[in-house]
Design a protein around this motif. Sequence first.
Motif: not given
Length: 326
Positions: A174, A176, A178, A181, A183-186, A206, A209
């Motif tokens: 995965t 991680l 930042e 907007k 933090k998110r995971q992909i 994006e 990021e």
Amino acid sequence: MKNFQIIKALSSSSAVASITKDTSVMFIAGGTNLVDLMKKNVVAPDKLIDINALDLKKIEFLNGKVSIGALAKNSQVAEDQSIKEKLPLLALALAAGASQQIRHMATVGGNMLQRTRCPYFYNTDMPCNKRVPKSGCGAIGGTNRMAAVFGTSDSCIAVHPSDMCVALAALDATVLVEGPKGKRQINFTDFHRLPGNTPEKDNTLEIRELITSIEIPDNNFTKNVHYLKVRDRSSYAFALVSVAVALELKNNVISNAKLAMGGVAHKPWRLTETEDFLKGKTASEDIFKQAGKLGMKGARGYGDNDFKLTLGANAITEALTIAASK
């Protein structure tokens, strides 16, 4: 190479904020790919944000997963004793990549973001939809020995060059990140893109990021693993075809299997159908040959790279055979 400014970031938030304020900026860490692209005038940023001071270099073994910071050096990860013991497939793939000198500079995040080594992409006198959208793909109908055989489009047949990423795709990693907007995971298999009509977009990040780390869930792939890299020479060469294999065996029966390929697509190519075929089968030469053929189902050559259709099947068979024999 045109003149540029370089700014040192002291935190992830300040690095992201710098990009937010000025979209003509790029992050730089090891620079092993970015500097080459700048020298060739493939990219020409006005500013670079040096992120080497960020606290993103740790390798941590947490409850149920391993976390690797985006600024950890490829050599650091490959040579870490715990990585060798718990994630040997990743260590093997990293050791197969580039030269020792480059591995000492290249970072995990940079490895993920490296651009294709297609000669048409690097030559600014030639057409390339990745470099100049709508300009055409010189590799289609041109020199395409290194080109993709899976997931191609009329816009692009380039391949992703990373070895590390092939192992990470097989190991269900995965990513991680930042950004402005938050933090998110992909999922790693969703991080890189196929070319489609927008081959200039390599991944699902994006614009503003920043990759902060990758996480790999705990697994039992500590013995029967192998990373096979077929290349033109044994020193510093990109893969014609590579295969990452991780197996769980009990009494020679395959209870779990993970496979991914490199050198065959615009992204690391996961072989989920082949994985399903192998589960519950007794490891044998015949089963592995069947798996090799199944793994190349749907592949398409473009002339110079037609040999990959046979080479790919043989490489899958060989990688499985070696992994099962350990």
